[in-house]
Design an enzyme around this catalytic site. Structure first.
Site, PDB file in Angstrom:
ATOM      1  N   ASN A  82       3.606  -6.656  13.500  1.00 50.90           N
ATOM      2  CA  ASN A  82       3.091  -5.320  13.822  1.00 50.90           C
ATOM      3  C   ASN A  82       3.323  -5.084  15.315  1.00 50.90           C
ATOM      4  O   ASN A  82       3.159  -6.006  16.109  1.00 50.90           O
ATOM      5  CB  ASN A  82       1.572  -5.269  13.514  1.00 50.90           C
ATOM      6  CG  ASN A  82       1.045  -3.853  13.357  1.00 50.90           C
ATOM      7  OD1 ASN A  82       1.249  -3.012  14.222  1.00 50.90           O
ATOM      8  ND2 ASN A  82       0.371  -3.594  12.254  1.00 50.90           N
ATOM      9  N   GLY A 126       3.036  -4.314   9.001  1.00 46.25           N
ATOM     10  CA  GLY A 126       2.986  -2.856   9.107  1.00 46.25           C
ATOM     11  C   GLY A 126       1.753  -2.218   8.510  1.00 46.25           C
ATOM     12  O   GLY A 126       1.803  -1.083   8.053  1.00 46.25           O
ATOM     13  N   THR A 127       0.642  -2.946   8.535  1.00 45.50           N
ATOM     14  CA  THR A 127      -0.607  -2.327   8.064  1.00 45.50           C
ATOM     15  C   THR A 127      -1.671  -2.427   9.148  1.00 45.50           C
ATOM     16  O   THR A 127      -1.778  -3.455   9.820  1.00 45.50           O
ATOM     17  CB  THR A 127      -1.123  -2.962   6.752  1.00 45.50           C
ATOM     18  OG1 THR A 127      -2.389  -2.375   6.423  1.00 45.50           O
ATOM     19  CG2 THR A 127      -1.255  -4.472   6.813  1.00 45.50           C
ATOM     20  N   CYS A 167      -2.583  17.707 -19.996  1.00 47.21           N
ATOM     21  CA  CYS A 167      -2.142  16.987 -21.207  1.00 47.21           C
ATOM     22  C   CYS A 167      -1.756  15.546 -20.907  1.00 47.21           C
ATOM     23  O   CYS A 167      -1.403  14.807 -21.820  1.00 47.21           O
ATOM     24  CB  CYS A 167      -0.996  17.725 -21.885  1.00 47.21           C
ATOM     25  SG  CYS A 167       0.579  17.559 -21.014  1.00 47.21           S
ATOM     26  N   CYS A 170       0.401  15.306 -15.681  1.00 43.69           N
ATOM     27  CA  CYS A 170      -0.243  16.610 -15.887  1.00 43.69           C
ATOM     28  C   CYS A 170      -1.759  16.428 -15.978  1.00 43.69           C
ATOM     29  O   CYS A 170      -2.239  15.572 -16.714  1.00 43.69           O
ATOM     30  CB  CYS A 170       0.306  17.246 -17.163  1.00 43.69           C
ATOM     31  SG  CYS A 170      -0.605  18.742 -17.615  1.00 43.69           S
ATOM     32  N   HIS A 205      -1.713   1.199  -4.134  1.00 43.04           N
ATOM     33  CA  HIS A 205      -2.168   2.594  -4.107  1.00 43.04           C
ATOM     34  C   HIS A 205      -1.316   3.482  -5.013  1.00 43.04           C
ATOM     35  O   HIS A 205      -1.177   4.680  -4.770  1.00 43.04           O
ATOM     36  CB  HIS A 205      -2.165   3.128  -2.662  1.00 43.04           C
ATOM     37  CG  HIS A 205      -3.231   2.485  -1.812  1.00 43.04           C
ATOM     38  ND1 HIS A 205      -3.157   2.397  -0.442  1.00 43.04           N
ATOM     39  CD2 HIS A 205      -4.399   1.879  -2.147  1.00 43.04           C
ATOM     40  CE1 HIS A 205      -4.237   1.764   0.021  1.00 43.04           C
ATOM     41  NE2 HIS A 205      -4.991   1.444  -0.997  1.00 43.04           N
ATOM     42  N   GLN A 217       0.854  -1.201   0.000  1.00 46.57           N
ATOM     43  CA  GLN A 217       0.000   0.000   0.000  1.00 46.57           C
ATOM     44  C   GLN A 217       0.878   1.235   0.000  1.00 46.57           C
ATOM     45  O   GLN A 217       0.382   2.357  -0.056  1.00 46.57           O
ATOM     46  CB  GLN A 217      -0.887  -0.004   1.253  1.00 46.57           C
ATOM     47  CG  GLN A 217      -1.855  -1.174   1.297  1.00 46.57           C
ATOM     48  CD  GLN A 217      -2.420  -1.380   2.695  1.00 46.57           C
ATOM     49  OE1 GLN A 217      -3.385  -0.761   3.077  1.00 46.57           O
ATOM     50  NE2 GLN A 217      -1.797  -2.261   3.466  1.00 46.57           N
TER      51      GLN A 217
HETATM   52  P1  OAD Z   1      -1.597   2.842   8.738  1.00 46.57           P
HETATM   53  O1  OAD Z   1      -0.925   4.120   9.026  1.00 46.57           O
HETATM   54  O2  OAD Z   1      -3.077   2.795   8.781  1.00 46.57           O
HETATM   55  O3  OAD Z   1      -1.094   1.738   9.756  1.00 46.57           O
HETATM   56  C1  OAD Z   1       0.263   1.607  10.071  1.00 46.57           C
HETATM   57  C2  OAD Z   1       0.433   0.305  10.822  1.00 46.57           C
HETATM   58  O4  OAD Z   1       1.821   0.115  10.995  1.00 46.57           O
HETATM   59  C3  OAD Z   1      -0.225   0.278  12.197  1.00 46.57           C
HETATM   60  O5  OAD Z   1      -0.904  -0.944  12.368  1.00 46.57           O
HETATM   61  C4  OAD Z   1       0.973   0.372  13.162  1.00 46.57           C
HETATM   62  O6  OAD Z   1       0.762  -0.340  14.373  1.00 46.57           O
HETATM   63  C5  OAD Z   1       2.059  -0.281  12.332  1.00 46.57           C
HETATM   64  N1  OAD Z   1       3.443   0.148  12.637  1.00 46.57           N
HETATM   65  C6  OAD Z   1       3.893   1.314  13.147  1.00 46.57           C
HETATM   66  N2  OAD Z   1       5.233   1.299  13.246  1.00 46.57           N
HETATM   67  C7  OAD Z   1       5.652   0.104  12.769  1.00 46.57           C
HETATM   68  C8  OAD Z   1       6.924  -0.522  12.602  1.00 46.57           C
HETATM   69  N3  OAD Z   1       8.071   0.087  12.914  1.00 46.57           N
HETATM   70  N4  OAD Z   1       6.948  -1.770  12.091  1.00 46.57           N
HETATM   71  C9  OAD Z   1       5.803  -2.419  11.747  1.00 46.57           C
HETATM   72  N5  OAD Z   1       4.590  -1.886  11.879  1.00 46.57           N
HETATM   73  C10 OAD Z   1       4.499  -0.639  12.385  1.00 46.57           C
HETATM   74  O7  OAD Z   1      -1.025   2.339   7.333  1.00 46.57           O
HETATM   75  P2  OAD Z   1      -1.687   1.420   6.228  1.00 46.57           P
HETATM   76  O8  OAD Z   1      -2.354   0.251   6.809  1.00 46.57           O
HETATM   77  O9  OAD Z   1      -0.658   1.205   5.187  1.00 46.57           O
HETATM   78  O10 OAD Z   1      -4.082   5.032   1.571  1.00 46.57           O
HETATM   79  O11 OAD Z   1      -2.773   2.404   5.644  1.00 46.57           O
HETATM   80  C11 OAD Z   1      -3.503   2.029   4.553  1.00 46.57           C
HETATM   81  C12 OAD Z   1      -3.809   3.206   3.673  1.00 46.57           C
HETATM   82  O12 OAD Z   1      -4.388   4.270   4.432  1.00 46.57           O
HETATM   83  C13 OAD Z   1      -2.603   3.874   3.052  1.00 46.57           C
HETATM   84  O13 OAD Z   1      -2.105   3.198   1.946  1.00 46.57           O
HETATM   85  C14 OAD Z   1      -3.154   5.208   2.667  1.00 46.57           C
HETATM   86  C15 OAD Z   1      -3.866   5.532   3.952  1.00 46.57           C
HETATM   87  O14 OAD Z   1      -4.864   6.422   3.917  1.00 46.57           O
HETATM   88  C16 OAD Z   1      -4.207   5.951   0.633  1.00 46.57           C
HETATM   89  O15 OAD Z   1      -3.540   6.958   0.606  1.00 46.57           O
HETATM   90  C17 OAD Z   1      -5.249   5.632  -0.401  1.00 46.57           C
END
Ligand code: OAD
Length: 250
Positions: free
Chosen positions: A214, A188-189, A131, A128, A120, A102
């Site tokens: 995580n 990390g999501t 164009c 642009c 994403h 992501q």
């Molecule tokens: P988030 O910011 O929602 O979540 C980050 C995750 O990483 C959380 O579960 C944290 O606990 C974890 N975390 C923090 N530090 C870490 C570390 N050092 N190692 C491992 N994990 C860690 O991020 P995403 O799930 O990627 O979308 O968010 C999904 C989408 O929401 C993004 O792609 C973006 C955002 O809005 C768009 O822009 C369309």
């Protein structure tokens, strides 16, 4: 934790087709802030005001000034961390086949992985609005905001804003690789943004094991993940990789 490192190493070495789903937490150790949680971007900014396509179209200057300018500076400086290097090594070993990310920072590519679905989109290119001409982000001049193409049109990043759809080919391929893997590493999501957060459910439904990494629990932890290695991506992946190298050297 040592036992979990060993368990994950054994599972990964025994697997035939591993896919990783990565999120913003994966790049935190590279200096890129996540979106949610402590220090997250959405603590400072309302995503609907800055990261929605309607907000960008309504006021590109504001979105460029508040969000995109800073993002460009941070991403340009960022380097792959130990977690990225670990996944590159896993691919080199023939264990990891595909990364669904992501993240828009290009760090998986920089680390050496070759099959990456950028769910994403990415921040490496801009386009642009008038164009449609593409320009590499590093060549975009920020002395005037918003930056403009030679034709006078405003540049937008090639990432997916809120309110936009995931490129259909990326969605289809992610669903396919998720349904074919025997392990999905979910790292990390926060697993709250759809449809990315649905990929582990597809994998699980098709019989895959889900290994989560995580520092916090997520909505997947209790019901979908087989186990969670609780910690920072770089540290945990280092621990797993050390065990994998031991197993492979025997
Ligand atoms: P988030 O910011 O929602 O979540 C980050 C995750 O990483 C959380 O579960 C944290 O606990 C974890 N975390 C923090 N530090 C870490 C570390 N050092 N190692 C491992 N994990 C860690 O991020 P995403 O799930 O990627 O979308 O968010 C999904 C989408 O929401 C993004 O792609 C973006 C955002 O809005 C768009 O822009 C369309």
């Amino acid at each position: 934790m040592n036992d979990l490192f060993k368990q994950a190493a054994n599972d990964l070495v025994a697997a035939k087709n591993v896919v990783a789903l990565t999120g913003a937490g994966f790049s935190v150790e590279s200096g890129i802030p996540p979106f949610r949680g402590k220090g997250g971007l959405w603590e400072k900014f309302n995503p609907m005001e800055y990261a929605h396509i309607d907000a960008f179209m309504k006021n590109p200057t504001k979105v460029w000034n508040v969000l995109l300018k800073g993002l460009k500076e941070i991403i340009e400086k960022a380097q792959p961390n130990d977690a990225h290097k670990g996944l590159a090594r896993l691919e080199e070993l023939g264990i990891l086949k595909t990364i669904i990310t992501q993240n828009i920072d290009g760090l998986h590519q920089k680390a050496g992985n070759t099959d990456i679905i950028e769910f994403h989109g990415n921040f490496a290119w801009h386009r642009c609005l008038d164009c449609d001409k593409r320009c590499e982000t590093e060549r975009i001049d920020l002395t005037v905001i918003p930056p403009r193409c030679e034709c006078g049109g405003i540049y937008r990043p090639e990432f997916v804003f809120f309110g936009e759809t995931i490129p259909p080919q990326d969605l289809r391929r992610s669903e396919l690789v998720a349904s074919q893997c025997d392990i999905m590493l979910v790292v990390g999501t926060s697993a709250v943004v759809q449809p990315a957060a649905f990929m582990p459910l597809i994998a699980k439904g098709a019989g895959a094991k889900i290994i989560e990494i995580n520092p916090e629990k997520t909505p997947l932890t209790a019901s979908i993940s087989d186990y969670l290695l609780m910690g920072k991506a770089g540290e945990v992946i280092n621990g797993i990789m050390a065990e994998i190298e031991k197993l492979l050297s025997h």
